[in-house]
Design a protein around this motif. Structure first.
Motif, PDB file in Angstrom:
ATOM      1  N   THR A  22       2.131  22.198 -31.537  1.00  0.00           N
ATOM      2  CA  THR A  22       1.394  23.502 -30.954  1.00  0.00           C
ATOM      3  C   THR A  22       2.347  24.142 -29.890  1.00  0.00           C
ATOM      4  OG1 THR A  22       0.313  22.236 -29.058  1.00  0.00           O
ATOM      5  CG2 THR A  22      -0.910  22.523 -31.109  1.00  0.00           C
ATOM      6  N   ARG A  23       3.508  23.387 -29.706  1.00  0.00           N
ATOM      7  CA  ARG A  23       4.519  23.928 -28.628  1.00  0.00           C
ATOM      8  C   ARG A  23       5.279  25.093 -29.144  1.00  0.00           C
ATOM      9  NH1 ARG A  23       7.368  18.727 -26.955  1.00  0.00           N
ATOM     10  NH2 ARG A  23       7.318  18.613 -29.226  1.00  0.00           N
ATOM     11  N   THR A  24       5.661  25.964 -28.401  1.00  0.00           N
ATOM     12  CA  THR A  24       6.663  26.947 -28.509  1.00  0.00           C
ATOM     13  C   THR A  24       8.109  26.245 -28.620  1.00  0.00           C
ATOM     14  OG1 THR A  24       7.114  27.495 -26.405  1.00  0.00           O
ATOM     15  CG2 THR A  24       5.398  28.949 -27.433  1.00  0.00           C
ATOM     16  N   GLU A  25       8.988  27.107 -29.178  1.00  0.00           N
ATOM     17  CA  GLU A  25      10.423  26.428 -29.046  1.00  0.00           C
ATOM     18  C   GLU A  25      10.888  26.322 -27.809  1.00  0.00           C
ATOM     19  OE1 GLU A  25      12.121  25.646 -31.890  1.00  0.00           O
ATOM     20  OE2 GLU A  25      11.147  26.229 -33.394  1.00  0.00           O
ATOM     21  N   ASP A  26      10.544  27.167 -26.987  1.00  0.00           N
ATOM     22  CA  ASP A  26      11.053  27.005 -25.704  1.00  0.00           C
ATOM     23  C   ASP A  26      10.352  25.910 -24.861  1.00  0.00           C
ATOM     24  OD1 ASP A  26      11.966  29.345 -26.058  1.00  0.00           O
ATOM     25  OD2 ASP A  26      10.989  30.508 -24.789  1.00  0.00           O
ATOM     26  N   GLU A  27       9.072  25.551 -25.143  1.00  0.00           N
ATOM     27  CA  GLU A  27       8.425  24.401 -24.557  1.00  0.00           C
ATOM     28  C   GLU A  27       9.073  23.222 -25.120  1.00  0.00           C
ATOM     29  OE1 GLU A  27       4.123  26.552 -23.672  1.00  0.00           O
ATOM     30  OE2 GLU A  27       4.478  25.572 -25.708  1.00  0.00           O
ATOM     31  N   ARG A  28       9.400  23.300 -26.593  1.00  0.00           N
ATOM     32  CA  ARG A  28      10.082  21.845 -27.132  1.00  0.00           C
ATOM     33  C   ARG A  28      11.409  21.533 -26.250  1.00  0.00           C
ATOM     34  NH1 ARG A  28      10.090  21.931 -33.454  1.00  0.00           N
ATOM     35  NH2 ARG A  28      10.971  19.940 -33.083  1.00  0.00           N
ATOM     36  N   ASP A  29      12.097  22.583 -26.208  1.00  0.00           N
ATOM     37  CA  ASP A  29      13.436  22.403 -25.472  1.00  0.00           C
ATOM     38  C   ASP A  29      13.108  21.733 -24.034  1.00  0.00           C
ATOM     39  OD1 ASP A  29      14.562  23.330 -27.770  1.00  0.00           O
ATOM     40  OD2 ASP A  29      15.537  25.009 -26.651  1.00  0.00           O
ATOM     41  N   TYR A  30      12.284  22.443 -23.226  1.00  0.00           N
ATOM     42  CA  TYR A  30      12.028  21.963 -21.808  1.00  0.00           C
ATOM     43  C   TYR A  30      11.510  20.539 -21.857  1.00  0.00           C
ATOM     44  CZ  TYR A  30       9.870  21.897 -17.336  1.00  0.00           C
ATOM     45  OH  TYR A  30       9.669  21.661 -15.943  1.00  0.00           O
ATOM     46  N   ALA A  31      10.545  20.220 -22.834  1.00  0.00           N
ATOM     47  CA  ALA A  31      10.154  18.666 -22.884  1.00  0.00           C
ATOM     48  C   ALA A  31      11.310  17.798 -23.110  1.00  0.00           C
ATOM     49  CB  ALA A  31       9.015  18.747 -24.043  1.00  0.00           C
ATOM     50  N   ARG A  32      12.314  18.174 -24.341  1.00  0.00           N
ATOM     51  CA  ARG A  32      13.258  17.351 -24.602  1.00  0.00           C
ATOM     52  C   ARG A  32      14.378  17.151 -23.271  1.00  0.00           C
ATOM     53  NH1 ARG A  32      14.746  18.692 -30.779  1.00  0.00           N
ATOM     54  NH2 ARG A  32      12.629  18.170 -31.786  1.00  0.00           N
ATOM     55  N   ILE A  33      14.537  18.183 -22.344  1.00  0.00           N
ATOM     56  CA  ILE A  33      15.523  18.009 -21.550  1.00  0.00           C
ATOM     57  C   ILE A  33      14.924  17.070 -20.199  1.00  0.00           C
ATOM     58  CG2 ILE A  33      16.299  19.121 -19.408  1.00  0.00           C
ATOM     59  CD1 ILE A  33      17.932  19.941 -21.661  1.00  0.00           C
ATOM     60  N   VAL A  34      13.486  17.207 -19.904  1.00  0.00           N
ATOM     61  CA  VAL A  34      13.070  16.513 -18.853  1.00  0.00           C
ATOM     62  C   VAL A  34      12.634  15.130 -19.329  1.00  0.00           C
ATOM     63  CG1 VAL A  34      11.976  18.560 -17.758  1.00  0.00           C
ATOM     64  CG2 VAL A  34      10.522  17.213 -19.265  1.00  0.00           C
ATOM     65  N   HIS A  35      12.480  14.628 -20.602  1.00  0.00           N
ATOM     66  CA  HIS A  35      12.334  13.326 -20.968  1.00  0.00           C
ATOM     67  C   HIS A  35      13.407  12.655 -21.254  1.00  0.00           C
ATOM     68  CE1 HIS A  35       7.906  14.003 -20.804  1.00  0.00           C
ATOM     69  NE2 HIS A  35       7.878  15.027 -21.476  1.00  0.00           N
ATOM     70  N   SER A  36      14.541  13.197 -21.273  1.00  0.00           N
ATOM     71  CA  SER A  36      15.976  12.600 -21.702  1.00  0.00           C
ATOM     72  C   SER A  36      16.232  11.606 -20.663  1.00  0.00           C
ATOM     73  CB  SER A  36      16.893  13.493 -22.103  1.00  0.00           C
ATOM     74  OG  SER A  36      17.690  14.321 -20.718  1.00  0.00           O
ATOM     75  N   ALA A  37      17.122  10.505 -21.273  1.00  0.00           N
ATOM     76  CA  ALA A  37      17.799   9.578 -20.219  1.00  0.00           C
ATOM     77  C   ALA A  37      18.660  10.418 -19.132  1.00  0.00           C
ATOM     78  CB  ALA A  37      18.183   8.256 -21.116  1.00  0.00           C
ATOM     79  N   ALA A  38      19.687  11.171 -19.887  1.00  0.00           N
ATOM     80  CA  ALA A  38      20.531  12.099 -19.220  1.00  0.00           C
ATOM     81  C   ALA A  38      19.972  12.554 -18.147  1.00  0.00           C
ATOM     82  CB  ALA A  38      21.406  12.913 -20.308  1.00  0.00           C
ATOM     83  N   PHE A  39      18.966  13.230 -18.128  1.00  0.00           N
ATOM     84  CA  PHE A  39      18.350  14.099 -17.235  1.00  0.00           C
ATOM     85  C   PHE A  39      18.074  13.075 -15.929  1.00  0.00           C
ATOM     86  CE2 PHE A  39      14.758  16.321 -15.066  1.00  0.00           C
ATOM     87  CZ  PHE A  39      15.337  17.366 -14.588  1.00  0.00           C
ATOM     88  N   ARG A  40      17.298  12.238 -16.331  1.00  0.00           N
ATOM     89  CA  ARG A  40      16.730  10.883 -15.346  1.00  0.00           C
ATOM     90  C   ARG A  40      18.008  10.459 -14.558  1.00  0.00           C
ATOM     91  NH1 ARG A  40      13.640   9.285 -19.680  1.00  0.00           N
ATOM     92  NH2 ARG A  40      15.029   7.175 -19.817  1.00  0.00           N
TER      93      ARG A  40
END
Length: 450
Positions: A22-40
């Motif tokens: 149900t997410r937009t492309e922008d929302e998917r990109d945002y989620a992938r960033i904040v849930h990534s190990a590199a971001f943490r």
């Protein structure tokens, strides 16, 4: 040729269809960033002051969150101003409509801002210089280039394409659209000279992407017409003994860089002031040297607030940041055809001068101090020594996943890049613990997590 919204949303590995998505492309990109190990991992990497230097340090993570908030504020302010609310932008009605349609969504600009520092190694620029020194014969190292490598290749959201973000998100973090091999100073370092024997100025990498990511950049720029691609990748030669520099960037990148500049110009100064490293006399001296401050900037009143009670400092910071955001202008470069490249956002000269003055206090009173430089040198030494150990016998020292990647590397260049990727991924604390385990007697355990 124009780039459709679908082309901007395309992913290198294609879009996996999910019946429940149900997410937009922008929302998917945002989620992938904040849930990534590199971001943490950014929570354990130095911003300006070392992670352990105070009880409330700004790390690469908190800095990225602040940049995202400012970036979102810039887009929201531009959207209102383009609609006729707030300070005018001096554009024709048709131009205002074109740029309004071009603005990224809040999720998109936050995604780009959150990701902009994701490739920085442990110990800030000290770690970056150490890795660039050791990789100088193998394609070099640069933090922004590593960001593109992580997003487009290394993170584990897909088998071959990293986070597999949309083209627009990746284009937004491409700060320097020129490869290492094209901009690096070609004068070789004296053979036999070690890392710790060289001045820091000789170790700084060029602003670039890594040649190993040339295929990603080619995909990013493929929809643009040839003249736009060529111009976007233009460089200006440096002085003798210096690196060349890229000349241009995309629209979203310009928005992100403004947010980044405002954040480190104002918020890094807040840290230094809170720790009593920057004092009122430093403020007065810095403003006296400035030759073109904005008319709205009341240096006496804002200086008293900045060095007053904590709530007063926050009031001053809020006013300065908001005024800077409202000062942003839009500039059209008619040499480009596509609006994503044709339009740029920038600060007027007076506001740019103010930011230089604010950040100059951090440079002179924090970054440039011998004690700070010693800490940077120590980080440089730690990262350099770790790289030497891992590169000397990768199958002996690398963790299991990195050993497998090293064994599967197609050539020597790819194999040594695996070592670099591993060391660059470490937090400050991880790097320090591994250094202790390797070089300090009675430190470390076989049960330590690599």
């Amino acid at each position: 040729m124009t780039i459709s919204m679908q082309q901007l949303a395309d992913r290198m590995g294609g879009v996996s269809q999910r019946s429940y998505e149900t997410r937009t492309e922008d929302e998917r990109d945002y989620a992938r960033i904040v849930h990534s190990a590199a971001f943490r991992r950014l929570q354990g990497k130095t911003q300006t002051l070392g992670v352990a230097e105070s009880d409330f340090p700004r790390t690469r993570l908190t800095h990225s969150l602040e940049v995202a908030r400012i970036g979102s504020g810039i887009v929201q302010a531009l959207r209102r101003r383009l609609a006729g609310h707030g300070p005018a932008l001096g554009l024709r009605e048709a131009q205002r409509a074109d740029v309004a349609a071009l603005l990224p969504s809040d999720q998109q600009i936050q995604c780009i801002c959150l990701a902009h520092d994701i490739g920085h190694p442990p110990f800030g620029h000290g770690g970056e210089m150490a890795l660039n020194f050791h990789m100088r014969e193998h394609g070099g190292f640069e933090g922004n280039g590593q960001t593109l490598r992580i997003l487009g290749r290394l993170e584990s959201y897909s088998q071959q394409h990293g986070m597999n973000l949309t083209r627009r998100s990746l284009l937004g973090v491409l700060k320097y659209p020129a490869p290492y091999s094209k901009v690096v100073n070609q004068q070789p370092l004296n053979p036999g000279v070690g890392l710790t024997e060289l001045r820091a100025g000789l170790l700084k990498p060029p602003k670039c992407y890594l040649d190993s990511e040339a295929d990603i950049v080619a995909w990013l720029l493929a929809p643009f017409v040839g003249d736009d691609r060529e111009r976007l990748q233009a460089i200006v030669a440096g002085a003798e003994g210096e690196h060349a520099k890229p000349c241009h960037k995309g629209f979203d990148t310009a928005l992100m860089e403004l947010a980044d500049d405002i954040s480190y110009g104002v918020h890094d100064l807040e840290d230094a002031t809170s720790l009593d490293l920057v004092r009122p006399q430093d403020w007065a001296a810095s403003m006296a040297r400035a030759d073109n401050l904005p008319a709205w900037f009341d240096q006496d009143r804002l200086g008293k607030l900045f060095f007053g009670e904590p709530y007063q400092r926050k009031e001053a910071i809020g006013e300065i940041v908001h005024r800077l955001i409202l000062s942003i202008v839009l500039v059209e470069d008619e040499a480009f055809q596509h609006p994503m490249l044709r339009w740029q956002a920038s600060l007027p000269p007076a506001e740019r001068c103010l930011l230089r003055s604010l950040h100059g206090m951090v440079v002179s009173r924090v970054i440039g101090l011998p004690g700070t430089q010693m800490l940077e040198f120590k980080g440089q030494r730690i990262v350099g020594d770790l790289f030497s150990v891992y590169a000397s016998d990768p199958m002996r020292f690398l963790p299991e996943t990195a050993r497998r990647q090293h064994a599967e590397a197609l050539d020597a260049e790819a194999a040594i890049r695996v070592v670099c990727d591993h060391v660059a991924s470490l937090t400050d604390e991880q790097a320090a613990r591994q250094f202790q385990k390797l070089f300090m007697p009675k430190m470390g355990s076989v049960f330590d997590v690599m």
